[in-house]
Scaffold this motif. Structure first.
Motif, mmCIF file in Angstrom:
data_model
loop_
_atom_site.group_PDB
_atom_site.id
_atom_site.type_symbol
_atom_site.label_atom_id
_atom_site.label_comp_id
_atom_site.label_asym_id
_atom_site.label_seq_id
_atom_site.Cartn_x
_atom_site.Cartn_y
_atom_site.Cartn_z
ATOM 1 N N VAL A 157 0.900 -1.016 -0.083
ATOM 2 C CA VAL A 157 -0.136 -0.062 -0.014
ATOM 3 C C VAL A 157 0.937 1.219 0.027
ATOM 4 N N GLN A 158 2.043 1.116 0.721
ATOM 5 C CA GLN A 158 2.982 2.348 0.397
ATOM 6 C C GLN A 158 3.495 2.447 -0.970
ATOM 7 N N LEU A 159 3.632 1.593 -1.834
ATOM 8 C CA LEU A 159 4.241 1.342 -3.095
ATOM 9 C C LEU A 159 2.987 2.138 -4.101
ATOM 10 N N LEU A 160 1.688 2.055 -3.499
ATOM 11 C CA LEU A 160 0.530 2.576 -4.061
ATOM 12 C C LEU A 160 0.596 4.190 -3.836
ATOM 13 N N GLY A 161 1.460 4.620 -2.879
ATOM 14 C CA GLY A 161 1.512 6.019 -2.757
ATOM 15 C C GLY A 161 0.801 6.438 -1.236
ATOM 16 N N VAL A 162 0.395 5.630 -0.546
ATOM 17 C CA VAL A 162 0.122 5.807 0.804
ATOM 18 C C VAL A 162 1.009 6.104 1.805
ATOM 19 N N PRO A 163 1.500 7.240 2.622
ATOM 20 C CA PRO A 163 2.392 7.435 3.341
ATOM 21 C C PRO A 163 2.133 6.368 4.444
ATOM 22 N N HIS A 164 3.318 6.076 5.239
ATOM 23 C CA HIS A 164 3.303 5.167 6.340
ATOM 24 C C HIS A 164 2.493 5.429 7.477
ATOM 25 N N MET A 165 2.350 6.827 7.973
ATOM 26 C CA MET A 165 1.584 7.223 8.829
ATOM 27 C C MET A 165 0.109 6.985 8.694
ATOM 28 N N TRP A 166 -0.273 7.090 7.326
ATOM 29 C CA TRP A 166 -1.569 6.916 6.873
ATOM 30 C C TRP A 166 -1.906 5.277 6.741
ATOM 31 N N SER A 167 -0.934 4.661 6.427
ATOM 32 C CA SER A 167 -1.351 3.220 6.090
ATOM 33 C C SER A 167 -1.776 2.553 7.034
ATOM 34 N N GLY A 173 -5.129 -7.757 -5.590
ATOM 35 C CA GLY A 173 -4.218 -8.048 -6.497
ATOM 36 C C GLY A 173 -3.870 -7.389 -7.589
ATOM 37 N N TYR A 174 -5.101 -7.218 -8.377
ATOM 38 C CA TYR A 174 -5.355 -6.567 -9.591
ATOM 39 C C TYR A 174 -5.501 -5.114 -9.266
ATOM 40 N N ALA A 175 -5.448 -4.332 -8.306
ATOM 41 C CA ALA A 175 -5.952 -3.124 -8.015
ATOM 42 C C ALA A 175 -5.227 -1.919 -8.648
ATOM 43 N N VAL A 176 -3.935 -2.301 -8.970
ATOM 44 C CA VAL A 176 -3.086 -1.319 -9.634
ATOM 45 C C VAL A 176 -3.287 -1.205 -11.351
ATOM 46 N N ASP A 177 -3.450 -2.586 -11.721
ATOM 47 C CA ASP A 177 -4.062 -2.725 -13.035
ATOM 48 C C ASP A 177 -5.450 -2.100 -13.376
ATOM 49 N N PHE A 178 -6.232 -2.413 -12.350
ATOM 50 C CA PHE A 178 -7.713 -1.968 -12.791
ATOM 51 C C PHE A 178 -7.691 -0.249 -12.603
ATOM 52 N N GLY A 179 -6.700 0.095 -11.419
ATOM 53 C CA GLY A 179 -6.710 1.686 -11.418
ATOM 54 C C GLY A 179 -6.068 2.302 -12.598
ATOM 55 N N TYR A 180 -4.935 1.542 -13.389
ATOM 56 C CA TYR A 180 -4.058 2.143 -14.341
ATOM 57 C C TYR A 180 -5.423 2.138 -15.475
ATOM 58 N N ALA A 181 -6.143 1.040 -15.669
ATOM 59 C CA ALA A 181 -7.222 1.136 -16.749
ATOM 60 C C ALA A 181 -8.139 2.208 -16.561
ATOM 61 N N ILE A 182 -8.460 2.520 -15.512
ATOM 62 C CA ILE A 182 -9.493 3.574 -15.454
ATOM 63 C C ILE A 182 -8.826 4.841 -15.212
ATOM 64 N N GLY A 183 -7.578 5.078 -15.300
ATOM 65 C CA GLY A 183 -6.971 6.450 -15.515
ATOM 66 C C GLY A 183 -5.939 6.940 -14.281
ATOM 67 N N ASP A 184 -5.595 5.884 -13.749
ATOM 68 C CA ASP A 184 -4.358 6.226 -12.826
ATOM 69 C C ASP A 184 -3.009 6.504 -13.492
ATOM 70 N N ASN A 185 -2.102 7.590 -13.275
ATOM 71 C CA ASN A 185 -0.915 7.998 -13.931
ATOM 72 C C ASN A 185 0.159 7.214 -13.253
ATOM 73 N N LEU A 186 0.874 6.276 -13.781
ATOM 74 C CA LEU A 186 2.064 5.533 -13.200
ATOM 75 C C LEU A 186 2.972 6.270 -12.944
ATOM 76 N N ASP A 187 3.081 7.539 -13.556
ATOM 77 C CA ASP A 187 4.442 8.489 -13.231
ATOM 78 C C ASP A 187 4.216 9.143 -11.674
ATOM 79 N N ARG A 188 2.754 9.160 -11.408
ATOM 80 C CA ARG A 188 2.739 9.832 -10.185
ATOM 81 C C ARG A 188 2.975 8.922 -9.049
ATOM 82 N N LYS A 189 3.365 9.421 -7.740
ATOM 83 C CA LYS A 189 3.544 8.944 -6.656
ATOM 84 C C LYS A 189 2.534 7.917 -6.019
#
Length: 472
Positions: free
Chosen positions: A35-45, A96-112
């Motif tokens: 979840v930190q790799l998805l960009g959620v800070p440690h404090m908020w995870s 498991g497929y959250a990042v793939d589904f997120g990318y498919a519906i508009g997530d920018n992979l270059d953003r943290k």
């Protein structure tokens, strides 16, 4: 009193814990870093871990109440176990497929931060916690039903449940520690999903296969005992919950307190153990430069290996619970003693961290820990398996015994008892992030809080927690 069901039936039902715990092991070892790799800070995870206790506060008592009273041709526990298993399979695929589904519906992979992937992850995580509750509590109640009020069989059933949790843990942690597992299912690696993510997906596919096998085998091979018709089916749910609380009596409330303090100790370590190894022991950072990220990944994998050692000790200790309880004069005495072992383990994280920091100061930058630091870390993980086996067994056995004495349903009593777990989990999830941030952003403050809480739990278990009327 009827004779308890044959041991092989108890073993098959207890084995369901292995399938559930395989996925839980993946949650504990890989999802906080993920979840930190998805960009959620440690404090908020830490707040994401609120999904479990919030759902558990409502789901566990409702499932317990309903499974005590459900009348179907399949039984009263089996429908919940089957439905929960189906939800587990769906939830782990969504995670498991959250990042793939997120990318498919508009997530920018270059953003943290990848907000759509985070939202899908949280949804899947929430469903997974609900599903775990739907499987574990009815399975424990199923074991209590098979015991036919035999306290030794209740204790043995819960010890076997704890043993199979160790089997699931070992399998899950072993899968999580292997960095090239995705090569067995190469389609899991995609433009949006890197090697770490692909490994997590592969682990979840294994989890689905594992849990389907053990659940289908248990549900087909073991028939539910005919339920005792001593429950008031006319009372509404909330009235039954109130009745359950009133019927607990002083012993159950003390058990509730000791259990709650015990889980306040466990949750910081369960949520952040691999992150602690990656950050404090290995000196890595999930958001640092390439070398720091590599160290962090090495630490997470080492933490997964450490958790496998925990699970090994958990399995061995599970088999020793019954004879040790007899030797010491009661299960509550064993529980009290091992809570001090847990307190010592959590306090030792400070010593291991300082040892790792001192070693790094005299080594080239970005060097992994020395062999003695690794040995101390693995020894600490292995030692935690001893109190973990008792935590996974004795409180639930005592709750089943107390409920048998008062005549309340096993399902509802265990469901309400689980409030002693979910309330501490909410407390830890709310306080651990801000507490760690207030002391510099590490994991140690929450671990020290756990050490103090575990010591208090041990004191209360030895001094004020009574044994059931029949010695247990």
């Amino acid at each position: 009193m009827e004779n308890p069901s044959p041991l092989w039936k108890v073993v098959l039902v207890a084995s369901i814990a292995a399938g559930v715990q395989f996925g839980w092991a993946l949650q504990l070892s890989l999802l906080t870093p993920y979840v930190q790799l998805l960009g959620v800070p440690h404090m908020w995870s830490s707040f994401i871990w609120l999904c479990g206790p919030i759902s558990g506060m409502f789901v566990q008592p409702i499932v317990g109440y309903t499974s005590d009273r459900l009348k179907t041709k399949f039984g009263r526990r089996k429908p919940f176990i089957a439905a929960g298993t189906a939800l587990i399979c769906m939830a782990v695929l969504l995670i498991g497929y959250a990042v793939d589904f997120g990318y498919a519906i508009g997530d920018n992979l270059d953003r943290k931060t990848k907000p759509r992937a985070v939202a899908l992850f949280v949804l899947g995580f929430w469903i997974l916690d609900i599903a775990n509750n739907m499987v574990q509590d009815p399975s424990r109640a199923f074991l209590a039903d098979l015991s036919k009020h035999d306290q030794r069989r209740m204790r043995l059933g819960n010890a076997l449940f704890s043993f199979f949790m160790a089997v699931g843990n070992i399998s899950g942690y072993a899968a999580g520690s292997y960095s090239k597992l995705y090569e067995f299912l190469p389609f899991t690696k995609t433009p949006a999903c890197d090697t770490y993510c692909a490994n997590l997906k592969t682990c979840f596919f294994i989890d689905i296969t594992f849990i389907l096998v053990v659940v289908i085998l248990a549900l087909l091979a073991v028939s539910e005992p005919v339920p005792e018709d001593n429950l008031n089916h006319e009372d509404p749910f909330m009235e039954q919950v109130k009745t359950a609380f009133r019927s607990f009596g002083k012993p159950m409330w003390i058990l509730f307190l000791v259990t709650a303090l015990n889980w306040i100790a466990w949750f910081p370590f369960l949520m952040y153990n691999t992150d602690w190894v990656g950050v404090e022991v290995y000196g890595g950072s999930v958001n640092g430069n390439t070398e720091q990220r590599n160290l962090y990944d090495m630490g997470v994998r080492a933490g997964s290996l450490g958790l496998m050692l925990t699970a090994g000790a958990l399995g061995l200790m599970s088999l020793a619970i019954d004879p040790l309880s007899k030797l010491l004069g009661g299960s509550r005495i064993l529980w009290g003693i091992v809570n001090f072992v847990l307190s010592a383990c959590l306090g030792s994280t400070v010593w291991v961290t300082r040892k790792a920091e001192n070693a790094r100061s005299s080594m080239p930058p970005y060097s992994p820990p020395t062999s003695d630091v690794k040995a101390a870390t693995f020894a600490l993980f292995a030692a935690t398996g001893i109190p973990q086996a008792v935590t996974f067994s004795i409180p639930f056995a005592l709750a089943s015994m107390f409920s048998s004495e008062t005549g309340s349903g096993h399902g509802l009593s265990l469901g309400v008892m689980n409030l002693a777990i979910v309330i501490p989990q909410m407390f830890v999830a709310l306080i651990s992030g801000p507490l760690d941030a207030a002391f510099g952003g590490g994991n140690l403050p929450a671990f020290v809080l756990g050490a103090i809480s575990s010591a208090l739990s041990g004191i209360f278990a030895l001094t004020i927690l009574p044994s059931p009327s029949s010695k247990a």
